[in-house]
Write a protein that holds these residues in place. Structure first.
Motif, PDB file in Angstrom:
ATOM      1  N   ILE A  90      44.010   2.557 -22.683  1.00 54.82           N
ATOM      2  CA  ILE A  90      44.661   2.091 -21.456  1.00 54.82           C
ATOM      3  C   ILE A  90      44.686   0.566 -21.487  1.00 54.82           C
ATOM      4  O   ILE A  90      43.649  -0.076 -21.718  1.00 54.82           O
ATOM      5  N   GLN A  91      45.857  -0.011 -21.273  1.00 50.10           N
ATOM      6  CA  GLN A  91      45.969  -1.460 -21.182  1.00 50.10           C
ATOM      7  C   GLN A  91      45.229  -1.947 -19.945  1.00 50.10           C
ATOM      8  O   GLN A  91      45.225  -1.284 -18.906  1.00 50.10           O
ATOM      9  N   LEU A  92      44.604  -3.121 -20.046  1.00 52.67           N
ATOM     10  CA  LEU A  92      43.812  -3.628 -18.926  1.00 52.67           C
ATOM     11  C   LEU A  92      44.651  -3.812 -17.669  1.00 52.67           C
ATOM     12  O   LEU A  92      44.174  -3.589 -16.557  1.00 52.67           O
ATOM     13  N   ILE A 107      37.790   6.040 -16.138  1.00 55.76           N
ATOM     14  CA  ILE A 107      38.707   4.919 -15.945  1.00 55.76           C
ATOM     15  C   ILE A 107      40.084   5.495 -15.667  1.00 55.76           C
ATOM     16  O   ILE A 107      40.653   6.206 -16.504  1.00 55.76           O
ATOM     17  N   GLU A 108      40.616   5.204 -14.480  1.00 58.77           N
ATOM     18  CA  GLU A 108      41.879   5.796 -14.023  1.00 58.77           C
ATOM     19  C   GLU A 108      43.038   4.836 -14.254  1.00 58.77           C
ATOM     20  O   GLU A 108      42.953   3.649 -13.920  1.00 58.77           O
ATOM     21  N   GLY A 113      51.568   9.295 -16.066  1.00 55.16           N
ATOM     22  CA  GLY A 113      51.746   9.872 -17.395  1.00 55.16           C
ATOM     23  C   GLY A 113      50.661   9.499 -18.376  1.00 55.16           C
ATOM     24  O   GLY A 113      50.542  10.121 -19.436  1.00 55.16           O
ATOM     25  N   VAL A 114      49.869   8.487 -18.057  1.00 50.89           N
ATOM     26  CA  VAL A 114      48.792   8.036 -18.942  1.00 50.89           C
ATOM     27  C   VAL A 114      47.509   8.780 -18.573  1.00 50.89           C
ATOM     28  O   VAL A 114      47.141   8.849 -17.400  1.00 50.89           O
ATOM     29  N   LYS A 115      46.838   9.320 -19.578  1.00 52.80           N
ATOM     30  CA  LYS A 115      45.615  10.082 -19.313  1.00 52.80           C
ATOM     31  C   LYS A 115      44.437   9.140 -19.080  1.00 52.80           C
ATOM     32  O   LYS A 115      44.333   8.081 -19.690  1.00 52.80           O
ATOM     33  N   ARG A 116      43.558   9.552 -18.198  1.00 51.20           N
ATOM     34  CA  ARG A 116      42.376   8.752 -17.905  1.00 51.20           C
ATOM     35  C   ARG A 116      41.385   8.815 -19.065  1.00 51.20           C
ATOM     36  O   ARG A 116      41.431   9.729 -19.906  1.00 51.20           O
TER      37      ARG A 116
END
Length: 392
Positions: A90-92, A107-108, A113-116
């Protein structure tokens, strides 16, 4: 760039324990391959043990590999998580926030569409990563709890002004806390040392009723279910623990020899009580499966409560004249576990009920011996549920 891997203590434990377990699990396979090692193992044993062993060995090997491979990498642009099954990143600037529970740091992402990323707390130096996240992002659990609290403060059904709603909320929290503590003490008294017996039983019966009264009295501000991130105080403990204490007392103390009347009385008590709890509370949304599951939990608790309350008062309030018989003790048995129960095997009695074993208290069990004669007293029961008592 920073890397976080499984804590050294846990890694050493896995590297030592997993090979030992693999060696142990390999025994059924060795017995299959080396017939001279066998004793009385049958074909059914191998059909069961060998597949189970292979599955568990694969699981142990995967655990070792995962301990070696798994890591979390924090860079200037992203957080990356890798294990033997997958890797995620995940990008910051795409991080919405984080959540922490007993086992994981989650981390959410902002984008659906991006998985935690879900990180086990068995990783070492995880506090550094938590401090980094806390300095830049929201704790979503705290944020959700605050949003729900603000909704309470804006709800006119809890008061006409903010100060009145705050006062009502504090009163609700204090009342729920006091009742939960009192119920816990009464449940411990009822279960561990119920003397005087009738007073302990009555106190335990009143606790769940008091919980229901609080639910109604505070008009939805107090909830039965204790939900994560919910600011609503809960009286679940006051409802649950005394009910279980009553149920266990009935199971441990009483020799009921005909339950027919109980099965008629129990629904008459349980169903209205369950309806009062479920329909009288605003917390349940029947469109959600979670509320239906909670309704089943409530039904189970009220059933245990009704079972214990009916049987305990049936015996404690019984003033009927006992029919007395005498029986010789044929055997003694003690069952141990979380609780210890004592049983006597008795000779058959000339009575409608075919009694061959009865539960007794510790004092009676220690006073009598095999071949002694004991008195068996049969009572009608306050609610018409017949029961018996064995005395030296």
């Amino acid at each position: 760039m920073k890397e976080y891997k499984t804590a050294k203590g846990w890694a050493i434990f896995i590297y030592i324990a997993a090979p030992i377990m693999i060696g142990f699990l390999f025994m059924p396979i060795l017995l299959l391959l080396i017939p001279s090692w066998r004793t009385n193992e049958t074909a059914d044993f191998f059909w069961f043990a060998v597949p189970i062993s292979l599955i568990l060995i694969a699981y142990m090997i995967a655990g070792i590999a995962d301990t070696i491979v798994s890591k979390v990498t924090l860079t200037e642009q992203s957080i990356e998580y890798k294990n033997i099954l997958f890797s995620r990143s995940i990008q910051l600037n795409e991080i919405k926030g984080f959540r922490i529970d007993d086992k994981y740091l989650c981390i959410e992402p902002k984008t659906s569409g991006v998985k935690r990323i879900k990180i086990s707390k068995y990783f070492g130096n995880l506090e550094d990563l938590i401090d980094f996240l806390d300095s830049k992002y929201h704790d979503l659990d705290e944020l959700e709890a605050e949003e729900r609290y603000q909704k309470i403060m804006e709800n006119n059904s809890f008061g006409f002004s903010t100060s009145e709603r705050q006062s009502q909320f504090q009163t609700a929290r204090r009342s729920a806390k006091i009742l939960n503590w009192v119920a816990g003490i009464i449940a411990a008294w009822t279960f561990f040392y119920p003397h005087p017996y009738l007073l302990a039983i009555i106190a335990a019966i009143l606790c769940p009723i008091a919980a229901i009264v609080l639910l109604r009295l505070f008009n939805g501000l107090i909830h039965l279910e204790e939900k994560k991130n919910s600011p609503h105080p809960s009286v679940f403990l006051a409802f649950f623990i005394p009910s279980m204490a009553l149920f266990l007392r009935a199971m441990l103390d009483l020799n009921v020899y005909n339950f027919e009347k109980l099965w008629w009385l129990l629904p008459l008590m349980v169903l209205p009580l369950t309806a009062v709890v479920l329909l009288g509370s605003r917390e349940f949304d029947w469109r959600k499966g979670q509320s239906i599951l909670m309704a089943l939990v409530v039904l189970g608790i009220t059933s245990a409560y009704g079972f214990g309350a009916i049987l305990c008062t049936n015996c404690a309030l019984d003033q009927s004249n006992a029919a007395e018989f005498h029986a010789q003790i044929l055997g003694k048995d003690r069952s141990t576990g979380k609780t210890t129960t004592y049983h006597l095997s008795l000779e058959p009695l000339d009575f409608d009920y075919p009694l061959d074993e009865a539960q007794v208290d510790k004092v009676t069990y220690q006073r009598v011996a095999i071949s002694d004669t004991v008195r068996v007293l049969f009572f009608e029961g306050r609610w018409g549920i017949p029961w018996l008592e064995v005395r030296p």
